[in-house]
Motif scaffolding. Structure first.
Motif, short mmCIF file in Angstrom:
data_model
loop_
_atom_site.label_atom_id
_atom_site.label_comp_id
_atom_site.label_asym_id
_atom_site.label_seq_id
_atom_site.Cartn_x
_atom_site.Cartn_y
_atom_site.Cartn_z
N TRP A 168 -16.02 -32.86 40.75
CA TRP A 168 -17.36 -32.41 41.17
C TRP A 168 -17.30 -30.99 41.72
O TRP A 168 -18.17 -30.16 41.42
N SER A 169 -16.27 -30.71 42.51
CA SER A 169 -16.11 -29.38 43.10
C SER A 169 -15.87 -28.33 42.02
O SER A 169 -16.46 -27.24 42.04
N LYS A 170 -14.99 -28.65 41.05
CA LYS A 170 -14.71 -27.71 39.96
C LYS A 170 -15.96 -27.45 39.12
O LYS A 170 -16.21 -26.33 38.67
N LEU A 171 -16.74 -28.50 38.90
CA LEU A 171 -17.98 -28.36 38.13
C LEU A 171 -18.96 -27.45 38.86
O LEU A 171 -19.60 -26.58 38.26
N ALA A 172 -19.07 -27.64 40.18
CA ALA A 172 -19.98 -26.81 40.98
C ALA A 172 -19.56 -25.34 40.94
O ALA A 172 -20.41 -24.44 40.84
N ILE A 173 -18.26 -25.09 41.02
CA ILE A 173 -17.75 -23.71 40.98
C ILE A 173 -18.06 -23.07 39.63
O ILE A 173 -18.51 -21.92 39.54
N ALA A 174 -17.85 -23.84 38.54
CA ALA A 174 -18.13 -23.31 37.20
C ALA A 174 -19.61 -23.02 37.02
O ALA A 174 -20.00 -22.01 36.42
N ASN A 175 -20.47 -23.91 37.54
CA ASN A 175 -21.92 -23.68 37.47
C ASN A 175 -22.30 -22.40 38.20
O ASN A 175 -23.10 -21.60 37.71
N SER A 176 -21.74 -22.21 39.40
CA SER A 176 -22.05 -21.01 40.19
C SER A 176 -21.55 -19.75 39.49
O SER A 176 -22.21 -18.71 39.51
N THR A 177 -20.38 -19.86 38.86
CA THR A 177 -19.83 -18.71 38.14
C THR A 177 -20.75 -18.31 36.99
O THR A 177 -21.04 -17.11 36.80
N ASP A 221 -16.64 -18.38 29.32
CA ASP A 221 -15.55 -19.18 29.87
C ASP A 221 -16.08 -20.23 30.86
O ASP A 221 -15.61 -21.37 30.90
N ALA A 222 -17.06 -19.81 31.68
CA ALA A 222 -17.65 -20.73 32.66
C ALA A 222 -18.34 -21.90 31.95
O ALA A 222 -18.25 -23.05 32.39
N CYS A 223 -19.02 -21.59 30.84
CA CYS A 223 -19.69 -22.64 30.07
C CYS A 223 -18.68 -23.64 29.52
O CYS A 223 -18.88 -24.86 29.58
N LEU A 224 -17.56 -23.14 28.99
CA LEU A 224 -16.52 -24.01 28.45
C LEU A 224 -15.92 -24.90 29.56
O LEU A 224 -15.62 -26.07 29.33
N GLU A 225 -15.79 -24.31 30.75
CA GLU A 225 -15.25 -25.09 31.86
C GLU A 225 -16.24 -26.16 32.31
O GLU A 225 -15.85 -27.29 32.64
N ASN A 255 -18.79 -21.34 17.98
CA ASN A 255 -17.95 -20.54 17.09
C ASN A 255 -18.76 -19.63 16.18
O ASN A 255 -18.18 -18.82 15.44
N MET A 256 -20.08 -19.77 16.22
CA MET A 256 -20.93 -18.93 15.37
C MET A 256 -21.08 -17.53 15.97
O MET A 256 -21.06 -17.36 17.21
N GLU A 257 -21.23 -16.55 15.12
CA GLU A 257 -21.42 -15.18 15.57
C GLU A 257 -22.73 -15.06 16.36
O GLU A 257 -23.77 -15.56 15.94
N GLY A 258 -22.66 -14.40 17.51
CA GLY A 258 -23.86 -14.17 18.32
C GLY A 258 -24.19 -15.26 19.30
O GLY A 258 -25.16 -15.16 20.05
N VAL A 259 -23.39 -16.34 19.34
CA VAL A 259 -23.66 -17.43 20.29
C VAL A 259 -22.84 -17.23 21.55
O VAL A 259 -21.62 -17.07 21.49
N LEU A 260 -23.52 -17.23 22.69
CA LEU A 260 -22.83 -17.07 23.97
C LEU A 260 -22.49 -18.42 24.58
O LEU A 260 -21.36 -18.65 25.01
N LEU A 261 -23.47 -19.32 24.65
CA LEU A 261 -23.30 -20.61 25.32
C LEU A 261 -23.84 -21.74 24.44
O LEU A 261 -24.74 -21.52 23.61
N ALA A 262 -23.36 -22.93 24.67
CA ALA A 262 -23.92 -24.13 24.06
C ALA A 262 -23.51 -25.32 24.91
O ALA A 262 -22.40 -25.35 25.45
N GLY A 263 -24.39 -26.29 25.06
CA GLY A 263 -24.06 -27.44 25.89
C GLY A 263 -25.13 -28.51 25.82
O GLY A 263 -26.06 -28.44 25.01
N VAL A 264 -24.99 -29.52 26.69
CA VAL A 264 -25.99 -30.59 26.79
C VAL A 264 -26.72 -30.41 28.13
O VAL A 264 -26.09 -30.22 29.15
N PRO A 265 -28.04 -30.42 28.12
CA PRO A 265 -28.79 -30.23 29.37
C PRO A 265 -28.92 -31.53 30.15
O PRO A 265 -28.70 -32.62 29.61
N GLY A 266 -29.30 -31.43 31.40
CA GLY A 266 -29.60 -32.60 32.21
C GLY A 266 -28.42 -33.53 32.36
O GLY A 266 -27.29 -33.12 32.59
N ALA A 267 -28.70 -34.84 32.16
CA ALA A 267 -27.66 -35.86 32.35
C ALA A 267 -26.75 -35.98 31.15
O ALA A 267 -25.77 -36.70 31.19
#
Length: 334
Positions: A168-177, A221-225, A255-267
């Motif tokens: 939980w702590s590592k996730l919070a740090i990555a979110n803040s980053t 990098d923060a998104c990947l973490e 991995n596509m050109e021009g994409v910075l972040l990708a993820g799942v929102p919310g829960a």
């Protein structure tokens, strides 16, 4: 038709549509009754509802949403619907305790109690830097049960407090980053506008562009973490916060050109996916998603929050018909 109660099945996206609907209805009623004065979406920000008026909409909408869902959630989706794009810290759940125990209480008393509470939530305005676009995609798998997933995570937090606190702590740090890097990029776009704009079209040639690239890489990098710790949490709690199918889709997207972040929102779960793209990469991502059965959604980031909508052409047609002279032909007179 049988005598059984039929519950309509509605595809769940996990994007807070129920919160948006609840907030819209509450705001519309309060505006109609004169309790708040909302501005039209086309007006300047100086004409917006006051902070106190938005706070009133927020308190009642949170209460109504809590009553409808039978639980106190994070409240972020309602807060976003009221105040717009933001950085959010949730309120103390005790504030809505009366809304949970409505069984023996009349509704006006619940509303009165909620309005007299000291709401301690925090919402700071937040928006993506220029030339970044938020994309959302609907995989069409029906979504996951957020209460069930949250319940599983809470049980894990209690059963393994040491390990869960660390994750939980590592996730919070990555979110803040990630938040900080996006704020840095927004500041660089304002203070070094030329370098920021030209960077999308050419290789970095000066120190300001190097700073921009460094922040972009740090945000990535923060998104990947964040995704790593979300998966760890899901595995430990026994719930698919980022299912394998989503992982493959998100990895391919990043991995596509021009994409910075990708993820799942919310829960997380099998709900929608998101991506933040740079420059004009939106169409390529939307096309790639469509090719694997993920529907790109026509939504956008909005910093305004709740407001009257004046962009619907149907409202203009009705208004025009109502204001016509009686002897002029109109649809209402036929």
């Amino acid at each position: 038709m049988t005598g059984e109660k039929c519950k309509p099945e509605v595809a769940k996206t996990g994007l807070g549509s129920s919160a948006a609907m609840t907030t819209s209805v509450v705001a519309a009623l309060l505006h109609y009754l004169g309790a708040v004065n909302l501005s039209c979406s086309g007006q300047s920000s100086g004409d917006n509802a006051s902070g106190r008026e938005l706070d009133l909409v927020h308190a009642i909408a949170q209460s109504a949403h809590c009553l409808a869902q039978g639980k106190i959630g994070s409240g972020f989706d309602v807060s976003a619907a009221v105040y717009g794009s933001q950085r959010y810290v949730r309120f103390s759940p005790e504030i809505l305790s009366s809304a949970q125990a409505i069984g023996g209480t009349v509704l006006p008393d619940v509303v009165s109690d909620v309005l007299t509470q000291r709401w301690d939530h925090e919402n700071k305005q937040f928006s993506l830097p220029p030339l970044m676009t938020l994309l959302l995609g609907e995989p069409g798998t029906g979504g996951s049960s957020t209460p069930s997933m949250v319940g599983s995570v809470k049980r894990w937090l209690k059963s393994d407090p040491e390990k869960s606190r660390d994750t939980w702590s590592k996730l919070a740090i990555a979110n803040s980053t990630l938040e900080n890097q996006l704020r840095i990029l927004k500041g660089l776009s304002e203070n070094h506008h030329e370098a920021y704009e030209s960077m999308w079209a050419e290789v970095a040639t000066n120190q300001h562009q190097e700073l921009i690239i460094r922040s972009l890489l740090a945000a990535r990098d923060a998104c990947l973490e964040i995704r790593l710790h979300m998966r760890e949490m899901g595995i430990a709690a026994g719930v698919p916060i980022e299912p394998d199918s989503q992982t493959r889709l998100l990895d391919a997207t990043m991995n596509m050109e021009g994409v910075l972040l990708a993820g799942v929102p919310g829960a997380g779960g099998f709900d929608a996916v998101f991506s933040v793209v740079l420059g004009d990469a939106s169409n390529a991502v939307a096309h790639a998603w469509s090719s694997v059965g993920v529907l790109p959604l026509p939504v956008r980031e909005d910093c305004r929050g709740v407001s009257l909508e004046d962009a619907d052409p149907r409202t203009r047609e009705v208004s025009a018909a109502v204001t016509e002279e009686p002897d002029e032909p109109s649809l209402l007179h036929r």
